[in-house]
Write a protein that holds these residues in place. Structure first.
Motif, PDB file in Angstrom:
ATOM      1  N   ASN A 112       6.397  -4.980   1.123  1.00 15.86           N
ATOM      2  CA  ASN A 112       5.717  -6.228   0.788  1.00 15.86           C
ATOM      3  C   ASN A 112       5.481  -6.408  -0.710  1.00 15.86           C
ATOM      4  O   ASN A 112       5.130  -7.493  -1.148  1.00 15.86           O
ATOM      5  N   CYS A 113       5.721  -5.383  -1.494  1.00 20.03           N
ATOM      6  CA  CYS A 113       5.610  -5.536  -2.954  1.00 20.03           C
ATOM      7  C   CYS A 113       6.777  -6.361  -3.500  1.00 20.03           C
ATOM      8  O   CYS A 113       6.636  -7.063  -4.494  1.00 20.03           O
ATOM      9  N   VAL A 114       7.905  -6.282  -2.834  1.00 23.47           N
ATOM     10  CA  VAL A 114       9.107  -6.961  -3.324  1.00 23.47           C
ATOM     11  C   VAL A 114       8.882  -8.464  -3.388  1.00 23.47           C
ATOM     12  O   VAL A 114       8.387  -9.078  -2.445  1.00 23.47           O
ATOM     13  N   LYS A 115       9.231  -9.034  -4.528  1.00 20.35           N
ATOM     14  CA  LYS A 115       9.103 -10.453  -4.832  1.00 20.35           C
ATOM     15  C   LYS A 115       7.657 -10.910  -5.002  1.00 20.35           C
ATOM     16  O   LYS A 115       7.403 -12.080  -5.219  1.00 20.35           O
ATOM     17  N   VAL A 140      -3.508   8.019 -13.462  1.00 19.68           N
ATOM     18  CA  VAL A 140      -2.433   8.888 -13.950  1.00 19.68           C
ATOM     19  C   VAL A 140      -1.148   8.136 -14.301  1.00 19.68           C
ATOM     20  O   VAL A 140      -0.123   8.746 -14.570  1.00 19.68           O
ATOM     21  N   ASP A 141      -1.186   6.813 -14.290  1.00 18.25           N
ATOM     22  CA  ASP A 141      -0.030   5.996 -14.678  1.00 18.25           C
ATOM     23  C   ASP A 141       1.250   6.405 -13.944  1.00 18.25           C
ATOM     24  O   ASP A 141       2.290   6.650 -14.547  1.00 18.25           O
ATOM     25  N   CYS A 142       1.182   6.411 -12.618  1.00 15.25           N
ATOM     26  CA  CYS A 142       2.336   6.848 -11.826  1.00 15.25           C
ATOM     27  C   CYS A 142       3.148   5.690 -11.241  1.00 15.25           C
ATOM     28  O   CYS A 142       3.976   5.896 -10.363  1.00 15.25           O
ATOM     29  N   PHE A 143       2.934   4.467 -11.758  1.00 13.96           N
ATOM     30  CA  PHE A 143       3.686   3.312 -11.283  1.00 13.96           C
ATOM     31  C   PHE A 143       4.873   3.032 -12.192  1.00 13.96           C
ATOM     32  O   PHE A 143       4.799   3.205 -13.409  1.00 13.96           O
ATOM     33  N   TYR A 144       5.949   2.565 -11.573  1.00 20.73           N
ATOM     34  CA  TYR A 144       7.182   2.240 -12.287  1.00 20.73           C
ATOM     35  C   TYR A 144       7.622   0.854 -11.856  1.00 20.73           C
ATOM     36  O   TYR A 144       7.474   0.479 -10.695  1.00 20.73           O
ATOM     37  N   GLU A 145       8.196   0.097 -12.806  1.00 17.47           N
ATOM     38  CA  GLU A 145       8.454  -1.322 -12.584  1.00 17.47           C
ATOM     39  C   GLU A 145       9.935  -1.662 -12.589  1.00 17.47           C
ATOM     40  O   GLU A 145      10.645  -1.423 -13.560  1.00 17.47           O
ATOM     41  N   GLY A 146      10.360  -2.272 -11.488  1.00 18.45           N
ATOM     42  CA  GLY A 146      11.683  -2.855 -11.411  1.00 18.45           C
ATOM     43  C   GLY A 146      11.571  -4.359 -11.557  1.00 18.45           C
ATOM     44  O   GLY A 146      10.474  -4.909 -11.716  1.00 18.45           O
ATOM     45  N   GLU A 147      12.672  -5.043 -11.479  1.00 24.19           N
ATOM     46  CA  GLU A 147      12.680  -6.495 -11.635  1.00 24.19           C
ATOM     47  C   GLU A 147      11.864  -7.202 -10.559  1.00 24.19           C
ATOM     48  O   GLU A 147      11.170  -8.170 -10.832  1.00 24.19           O
ATOM     49  N   ASP A 148      11.955  -6.704  -9.325  1.00 22.13           N
ATOM     50  CA  ASP A 148      11.315  -7.380  -8.196  1.00 22.13           C
ATOM     51  C   ASP A 148      10.218  -6.590  -7.502  1.00 22.13           C
ATOM     52  O   ASP A 148       9.621  -7.081  -6.552  1.00 22.13           O
ATOM     53  N   GLY A 165       4.532 -11.159   3.100  1.00 20.65           N
ATOM     54  CA  GLY A 165       4.739 -11.025   4.540  1.00 20.65           C
ATOM     55  C   GLY A 165       6.169 -11.219   5.019  1.00 20.65           C
ATOM     56  O   GLY A 165       6.458 -10.993   6.186  1.00 20.65           O
ATOM     57  N   VAL A 166       7.064 -11.635   4.147  1.00 25.33           N
ATOM     58  CA  VAL A 166       8.466 -11.790   4.536  1.00 25.33           C
ATOM     59  C   VAL A 166       9.066 -10.386   4.727  1.00 25.33           C
ATOM     60  O   VAL A 166       8.957  -9.548   3.837  1.00 25.33           O
ATOM     61  N   PRO A 167       9.689 -10.105   5.867  1.00 28.38           N
ATOM     62  CA  PRO A 167      10.209  -8.753   6.128  1.00 28.38           C
ATOM     63  C   PRO A 167      11.548  -8.469   5.434  1.00 28.38           C
ATOM     64  O   PRO A 167      12.266  -9.382   5.027  1.00 28.38           O
ATOM     65  N   ASP A 168      11.842  -7.192   5.317  1.00 26.04           N
ATOM     66  CA  ASP A 168      13.154  -6.692   4.865  1.00 26.04           C
ATOM     67  C   ASP A 168      13.559  -7.187   3.479  1.00 26.04           C
ATOM     68  O   ASP A 168      14.737  -7.428   3.218  1.00 26.04           O
ATOM     69  N   LYS A 169      12.617  -7.293   2.593  1.00 30.29           N
ATOM     70  CA  LYS A 169      12.930  -7.777   1.238  1.00 30.29           C
ATOM     71  C   LYS A 169      13.610  -6.702   0.397  1.00 30.29           C
ATOM     72  O   LYS A 169      14.421  -7.018  -0.458  1.00 30.29           O
ATOM     73  N   TRP A 170      13.261  -5.441   0.615  1.00 32.66           N
ATOM     74  CA  TRP A 170      13.812  -4.364  -0.205  1.00 32.66           C
ATOM     75  C   TRP A 170      15.341  -4.354  -0.120  1.00 32.66           C
ATOM     76  O   TRP A 170      16.031  -4.306  -1.130  1.00 32.66           O
ATOM     77  N   GLU A 171      15.863  -4.390   1.076  1.00 35.42           N
ATOM     78  CA  GLU A 171      17.307  -4.355   1.275  1.00 35.42           C
ATOM     79  C   GLU A 171      17.994  -5.564   0.634  1.00 35.42           C
ATOM     80  O   GLU A 171      19.089  -5.466   0.103  1.00 35.42           O
ATOM     81  N   PHE A 174      16.749  -7.640  -1.972  1.00 34.42           N
ATOM     82  CA  PHE A 174      16.553  -7.894  -3.394  1.00 34.42           C
ATOM     83  C   PHE A 174      16.627  -6.665  -4.290  1.00 34.42           C
ATOM     84  O   PHE A 174      16.949  -6.789  -5.459  1.00 34.42           O
ATOM     85  N   VAL A 175      16.315  -5.501  -3.785  1.00 35.45           N
ATOM     86  CA  VAL A 175      16.318  -4.308  -4.631  1.00 35.45           C
ATOM     87  C   VAL A 175      17.621  -3.541  -4.484  1.00 35.45           C
ATOM     88  O   VAL A 175      18.239  -3.174  -5.479  1.00 35.45           O
ATOM     89  N   GLU A 176      18.045  -3.328  -3.278  1.00 30.32           N
ATOM     90  CA  GLU A 176      19.248  -2.524  -3.044  1.00 30.32           C
ATOM     91  C   GLU A 176      20.452  -3.364  -2.671  1.00 30.32           C
ATOM     92  O   GLU A 176      21.342  -2.899  -1.973  1.00 30.32           O
TER      93      GLU A 176
END
Length: 109
Positions: A8-11, A23-31, A98-104, A106-108
């Motif tokens: 659900n983080c995607v987009k 501890v600054d353990c977050f990393y940022e991609g485009e989406d 709430g939109v499902p399957d966003k990772w596949e 937009f990210v991959e």
């Protein structure tokens, strides 16, 4: 135990979580964002800060999902840049919540 960013983080890419991470353990991609599981200290302060409930404890995921999200968070935290300051969410974040399957999609893709 560690915390993981899920689909659900995607987009949406709210960064309220980044502002509270000690501890600054977050990393940022485009989406999306990811957490480096090896850097996460399991404090959980990021979880209530995520307005779209995209951060979960690894112990709260079924094993099949745990494997997928652990691999994704680990892989992308090694290639995306570290993010340490809060930014505005993506402009159409509310539309994607709430939109499902966003990772596949937009990210991959």
């Amino acid at each position: 135990m560690t915390y993981l960013v899920t689909d659900n983080c995607v987009k949406c890419k709210h960064t309220d979580c980044v502002a509270v991470c000690p501890v600054d353990c977050f990393y940022e991609g485009e989406d999306a964002l990811v957490i480096n599981p090896d850097e996460c200290i399991d404090c959980g302060v990021c979880v209530p800060e995520c307005p779209v409930d995209a951060i979960v404890a690894d112990t709260d995921l079924p094993e099949s999902e745990l494997i997928i999200w652990m691999e994704r968070n680990t892989k992308y935290s090694e290639v995306w840049p570290n993010i340490v300051e809060q930014k505005d969410p993506l402009p159409d974040a509310d539309t994607w919540n709430g939109v499902p399957d966003k990772w596949e999609t937009f990210v991959e893709s």
